[in-house]
Design a protein around this motif. Structure first.
Motif, PDB file in Angstrom:
ATOM      1  N   ALA A  85      -3.247   5.004  -2.062  1.00  0.00           N
ATOM      2  CA  ALA A  85      -2.253   5.968  -1.745  1.00  0.00           C
ATOM      3  C   ALA A  85      -2.614   6.908  -1.014  1.00  0.00           C
ATOM      4  O   ALA A  85      -3.817   7.524  -1.008  1.00  0.00           O
ATOM      5  N   ASN A  86      -1.961   7.261   0.253  1.00  0.00           N
ATOM      6  CA  ASN A  86      -2.297   8.317   1.115  1.00  0.00           C
ATOM      7  C   ASN A  86      -0.984   9.443   0.790  1.00  0.00           C
ATOM      8  O   ASN A  86      -0.968  10.415   1.780  1.00  0.00           O
ATOM      9  N   ASP A  87      -0.318   9.317  -0.010  1.00  0.00           N
ATOM     10  CA  ASP A  87       0.872  10.321  -0.107  1.00  0.00           C
ATOM     11  C   ASP A  87       0.623  10.989  -1.539  1.00  0.00           C
ATOM     12  O   ASP A  87       0.538  10.271  -2.831  1.00  0.00           O
ATOM     13  N   GLU A  88       0.650  12.488  -1.217  1.00  0.00           N
ATOM     14  CA  GLU A  88       0.275  13.236  -2.783  1.00  0.00           C
ATOM     15  C   GLU A  88       1.280  12.808  -3.888  1.00  0.00           C
ATOM     16  O   GLU A  88       0.946  13.137  -4.994  1.00  0.00           O
ATOM     17  N   LYS A  89       2.368  12.420  -3.387  1.00  0.00           N
ATOM     18  CA  LYS A  89       3.637  11.997  -4.477  1.00  0.00           C
ATOM     19  C   LYS A  89       3.055  10.931  -5.446  1.00  0.00           C
ATOM     20  O   LYS A  89       3.904  10.617  -6.494  1.00  0.00           O
ATOM     21  N   LEU A  90       2.150  10.294  -4.954  1.00  0.00           N
ATOM     22  CA  LEU A  90       1.684   8.917  -5.804  1.00  0.00           C
ATOM     23  C   LEU A  90       0.427   9.453  -6.541  1.00  0.00           C
ATOM     24  O   LEU A  90      -0.067   8.306  -7.167  1.00  0.00           O
ATOM     25  N   THR A 136       0.709  -1.038  -0.054  1.00  0.00           N
ATOM     26  CA  THR A 136       0.050   0.057  -0.158  1.00  0.00           C
ATOM     27  C   THR A 136       0.856   1.209  -0.136  1.00  0.00           C
ATOM     28  O   THR A 136       2.076   1.119   0.635  1.00  0.00           O
ATOM     29  N   ASN A 137       0.256   2.403  -0.613  1.00  0.00           N
ATOM     30  CA  ASN A 137       0.976   3.520  -0.794  1.00  0.00           C
ATOM     31  C   ASN A 137       2.548   3.443  -1.430  1.00  0.00           C
ATOM     32  O   ASN A 137       3.289   3.927  -1.114  1.00  0.00           O
ATOM     33  N   THR A 138       2.304   2.519  -2.505  1.00  0.00           N
ATOM     34  CA  THR A 138       3.562   2.446  -3.472  1.00  0.00           C
ATOM     35  C   THR A 138       3.124   2.242  -4.770  1.00  0.00           C
ATOM     36  O   THR A 138       1.773   1.996  -5.085  1.00  0.00           O
ATOM     37  N   MET A 139       3.817   2.689  -5.868  1.00  0.00           N
ATOM     38  CA  MET A 139       3.412   2.542  -7.301  1.00  0.00           C
ATOM     39  C   MET A 139       3.261   1.029  -7.433  1.00  0.00           C
ATOM     40  O   MET A 139       2.177   0.928  -8.577  1.00  0.00           O
ATOM     41  N   THR A 198      -2.614  10.853  -9.031  1.00  0.00           N
ATOM     42  CA  THR A 198      -2.628  10.704 -10.617  1.00  0.00           C
ATOM     43  C   THR A 198      -3.179  12.198 -11.101  1.00  0.00           C
ATOM     44  O   THR A 198      -3.658  12.946 -10.322  1.00  0.00           O
ATOM     45  N   LEU A 199      -3.189  12.501 -12.194  1.00  0.00           N
ATOM     46  CA  LEU A 199      -3.856  13.640 -12.875  1.00  0.00           C
ATOM     47  C   LEU A 199      -5.241  13.733 -12.378  1.00  0.00           C
ATOM     48  O   LEU A 199      -5.803  14.942 -12.369  1.00  0.00           O
ATOM     49  N   SER A 200      -5.875  12.545 -12.541  1.00  0.00           N
ATOM     50  CA  SER A 200      -7.493  12.847 -12.216  1.00  0.00           C
ATOM     51  C   SER A 200      -7.821  13.195 -10.799  1.00  0.00           C
ATOM     52  O   SER A 200      -8.451  13.971 -10.394  1.00  0.00           O
ATOM     53  N   VAL A 201      -6.913  12.597  -9.885  1.00  0.00           N
ATOM     54  CA  VAL A 201      -6.838  12.808  -8.444  1.00  0.00           C
ATOM     55  C   VAL A 201      -6.541  14.456  -8.379  1.00  0.00           C
ATOM     56  O   VAL A 201      -7.112  15.049  -7.526  1.00  0.00           O
ATOM     57  N   GLY A 202      -5.560  14.814  -9.024  1.00  0.00           N
ATOM     58  CA  GLY A 202      -4.848  16.148  -8.968  1.00  0.00           C
ATOM     59  C   GLY A 202      -6.165  17.060  -9.523  1.00  0.00           C
ATOM     60  O   GLY A 202      -6.151  18.133  -8.956  1.00  0.00           O
ATOM     61  N   LEU A 203      -6.866  16.712 -10.467  1.00  0.00           N
ATOM     62  CA  LEU A 203      -7.888  17.459 -11.151  1.00  0.00           C
ATOM     63  C   LEU A 203      -9.140  17.614  -9.893  1.00  0.00           C
ATOM     64  O   LEU A 203      -9.703  18.661  -9.821  1.00  0.00           O
ATOM     65  N   SER A 204      -9.537  16.624  -9.333  1.00  0.00           N
ATOM     66  CA  SER A 204     -10.472  16.559  -8.229  1.00  0.00           C
ATOM     67  C   SER A 204      -9.905  17.474  -7.041  1.00  0.00           C
ATOM     68  O   SER A 204     -10.354  18.218  -6.377  1.00  0.00           O
ATOM     69  N   LEU A 205      -8.577  17.377  -6.687  1.00  0.00           N
ATOM     70  CA  LEU A 205      -7.988  18.453  -5.536  1.00  0.00           C
ATOM     71  C   LEU A 205      -8.122  19.753  -5.945  1.00  0.00           C
ATOM     72  O   LEU A 205      -8.313  20.754  -5.433  1.00  0.00           O
ATOM     73  N   LEU A 206      -7.895  19.769  -7.437  1.00  0.00           N
ATOM     74  CA  LEU A 206      -7.603  21.134  -8.044  1.00  0.00           C
ATOM     75  C   LEU A 206      -9.355  21.900  -7.843  1.00  0.00           C
ATOM     76  O   LEU A 206      -9.508  23.123  -7.345  1.00  0.00           O
ATOM     77  N   LYS A 207     -10.296  21.138  -8.096  1.00  0.00           N
ATOM     78  CA  LYS A 207     -11.598  21.532  -8.081  1.00  0.00           C
ATOM     79  C   LYS A 207     -12.235  22.107  -6.785  1.00  0.00           C
ATOM     80  O   LYS A 207     -12.981  22.856  -6.515  1.00  0.00           O
TER      81      LYS A 207
END
Length: 282
Positions: free
Chosen positions: A224-229, A144-147, A231-240
């Motif tokens: 993943a609970n680390d922001e370094k892992l 868990t929390n790994t690529m 993805t773009l879709s998760v990042g877009l959700s955070l952006l929203k």
């Protein structure tokens, strides 16, 4: 009325009908594509301009600041790297699906049909049902929390194996036997004969693998609970969530997500059409 006049009237009616259908399809196509065009063009507008009423289609002041903010302030560079890694492993999984499909299609072994039916049966189980057991297994393996934990569960799939098996079963056995008689091994036969013949289905599966990897959202968010892992879709959700009022920045993020998929589809659409044509011939 003569038969020639009737034929002329029928031809005129057909032409009129084609024109009407063409106009309807054109209008429908414009209505469908207009939101995408507006989204892409709005990504290059300043925030003040995107909120103008009435809205403008073309940017009055062209800017790339929105995309710069994505990579400088929102870690989209990290999200992009993670997404590309998932896409890369998705293509490795595509190759493994092709090998499994070839094995089921051309090799006879004990209980081969029963094993294939078991693989097909996994398609009946929703992915949401298996998420918790898979998470617990990966947690016991300390993945868990790994690529690796992100890409491993989706590396192979029953749907891909099924499609490859159905397509490769139509390859003549005589062609493979002739290749073996020439001294080629099984892996070389697969690479040099089977894969080139399977280009149409590879293109279709390649697009599906790319879209699945590029749009991966739920599983990376769970495992993943680390922001370094992320993805773009998760990042877009955070952006929203963090910049809900910054529409220009959201348009830039959405454009960055959508445009690569459109480009991939345009590049591979010829092979998709070939696949449908071959399926029709069969």
């Amino acid at each position: 009325m003569s038969s020639q006049a009737k034929a002329s009237n029928a031809s005129s009616s057909d032409k009129l009908l084609k024109w009407i259908l063409g106009i309807c399809l054109t209008v429908g196509g414009i209505l469908v594509i207009l939101p995408f065009v507006w989204m892409i063009l709005s990504a290059f507008k300043p925030e003040g301009e995107i909120q103008n009423i009435p809205p403008t289609l073309l940017p009055e002041k062209f800017t790339t600041e929105n995309f710069k903010n994505l990579f400088q302030n929102m870690n989209f560079g990290v999200y992009l790297k993670n997404t590309l890694m998932i896409v890369f492993f998705s293509f490795i999984g595509l190759f493994m699906n092709a090998m499994a499909g070839f094995g089921f299609a051309k090799y006879k072994f004990k209980a081969d049909n029963k094993l294939f039916y078991i693989v097909l049966a996994t398609m009946m189980i929703p992915g949401q049902v298996t998420m918790i057991p898979v998470y617990l297994i990966l947690n016991q393996m300390h993945l868990t929390n790994t690529m690796i934990g992100i890409v491993l569960p989706g590396l192979v799939g029953a749907f891909g194996i099924f499609l490859f098996r159905q397509f490769m079963s139509t390859i003549p056995d005589e062609l493979l036997e002739a290749t073996r008689l020439d001294g080629a091994g099984e892996f070389r036969t697969f690479l040099q004969i089977v894969l080139p013949i399977s280009k149409p289905i590879l293109a279709v599966q390649g697009i599906l693998a790319f879209i699945g990897g590029w749009n991966s959202f739920l599983w990376p968010l769970i495992i993943a609970n680390d922001e370094k892992l992320y993805t773009l879709s998760v990042g877009l959700s955070l952006l929203k969530g963090q910049y809900g009022g910054n529409y220009a920045l959201q348009m830039a993020g959405s454009t960055f997500m959508v445009v690569p998929i459109i480009i991939i589809f345009i590049l591979f659409q010829k092979h998709i059409i070939e696949n449908y044509a071959i399926s029709g011939i069969k």
